[in-house]
Design a protein around this motif. Sequence first.
Motif, short mmCIF file in Angstrom:
data_model
loop_
_atom_site.label_atom_id
_atom_site.label_comp_id
_atom_site.label_asym_id
_atom_site.label_seq_id
_atom_site.Cartn_x
_atom_site.Cartn_y
_atom_site.Cartn_z
N ALA A 118 -1.61 -0.31 3.41
CA ALA A 118 -1.34 -1.57 4.10
C ALA A 118 -0.05 -2.24 3.63
CB ALA A 118 -2.53 -2.52 3.95
N ASP A 119 0.23 -2.22 2.34
CA ASP A 119 1.44 -2.87 1.84
C ASP A 119 2.69 -2.31 2.50
OD1 ASP A 119 0.20 -4.67 0.12
OD2 ASP A 119 0.22 -3.25 -1.55
N GLU A 120 2.79 -1.00 2.52
CA GLU A 120 3.97 -0.35 3.10
C GLU A 120 4.04 -0.60 4.60
OE1 GLU A 120 6.01 4.08 3.17
OE2 GLU A 120 4.18 3.75 2.00
N GLY B 73 -6.20 -11.73 4.42
CA GLY B 73 -5.84 -12.86 3.56
C GLY B 73 -4.87 -12.46 2.45
N ARG B 74 -4.95 -11.21 2.01
CA ARG B 74 -4.02 -10.72 0.99
C ARG B 74 -2.59 -10.62 1.52
NH1 ARG B 74 -8.59 -6.94 -0.30
NH2 ARG B 74 -7.55 -5.43 1.02
N GLY C 132 -7.26 -0.01 12.54
CA GLY C 132 -8.17 0.91 11.88
C GLY C 132 -7.44 2.05 11.21
N GLY C 133 -8.15 2.73 10.35
CA GLY C 133 -7.54 3.87 9.67
C GLY C 133 -8.33 4.30 8.46
N HIS C 134 -7.68 5.12 7.67
CA HIS C 134 -8.28 5.69 6.47
C HIS C 134 -7.55 5.15 5.25
CE1 HIS C 134 -10.17 8.41 9.26
NE2 HIS C 134 -8.99 8.81 9.67
N GLY C 135 -8.28 4.58 4.30
CA GLY C 135 -7.65 4.07 3.09
C GLY C 135 -6.66 2.96 3.36
N LEU C 136 -7.08 1.99 4.16
CA LEU C 136 -6.17 0.92 4.58
C LEU C 136 -5.54 0.18 3.41
CD1 LEU C 136 -8.00 -0.62 7.66
CD2 LEU C 136 -6.03 0.90 7.65
N ASP C 137 -6.31 -0.07 2.36
CA ASP C 137 -5.75 -0.80 1.23
C ASP C 137 -4.56 -0.07 0.61
OD1 ASP C 137 -7.41 -3.01 1.33
OD2 ASP C 137 -8.94 -2.11 0.05
#
Length: 139
Positions: free
Chosen positions: A91-93, A123-124, A83-88
């Motif tokens: 997430a990459d980093e 899935g990404r 969970g978190g804020h602004g995962l997208d």
Amino acid sequence: MQVTFITSPELLAQKFHLVAPLLQPVVKQAARGEFSVEDIKQMTAEGRVISAVAEKDGQAVMAMAFEFVHYPQILAVNIMALGGHGLDAIADEFWQAFRDWCKSAGATVIEASCSDAMARMLGRYGFETVYRVVRAGLE
């Protein structure tokens, strides 16, 4: 981004207060009574679960709890909660740091039982459906 994997009593005391508020909505909305945030803290203290927190610009932005699953032929890392804020945006980093950490620990796969929405997000990052979990209550 600074990622801390909580693997000692000292780190638990220093960092879990950042993890708890990020995982609470996940436990409330997505978990089906399997565990609470307090359970995650206790299992982290016992070494059964590893909690992690990602901090950016001095703020906790993402947290997760995961466990190792020892199958006869592979070692998996099972993501219990994320969970978190602004995962997208982060997430990459985080994902690369997490993958590297899992590999260094000897894992060969990462898995998660999750909602369809989380499965789409994961899935990404290379996740694909392997099994479908079904459940029947015994009450």
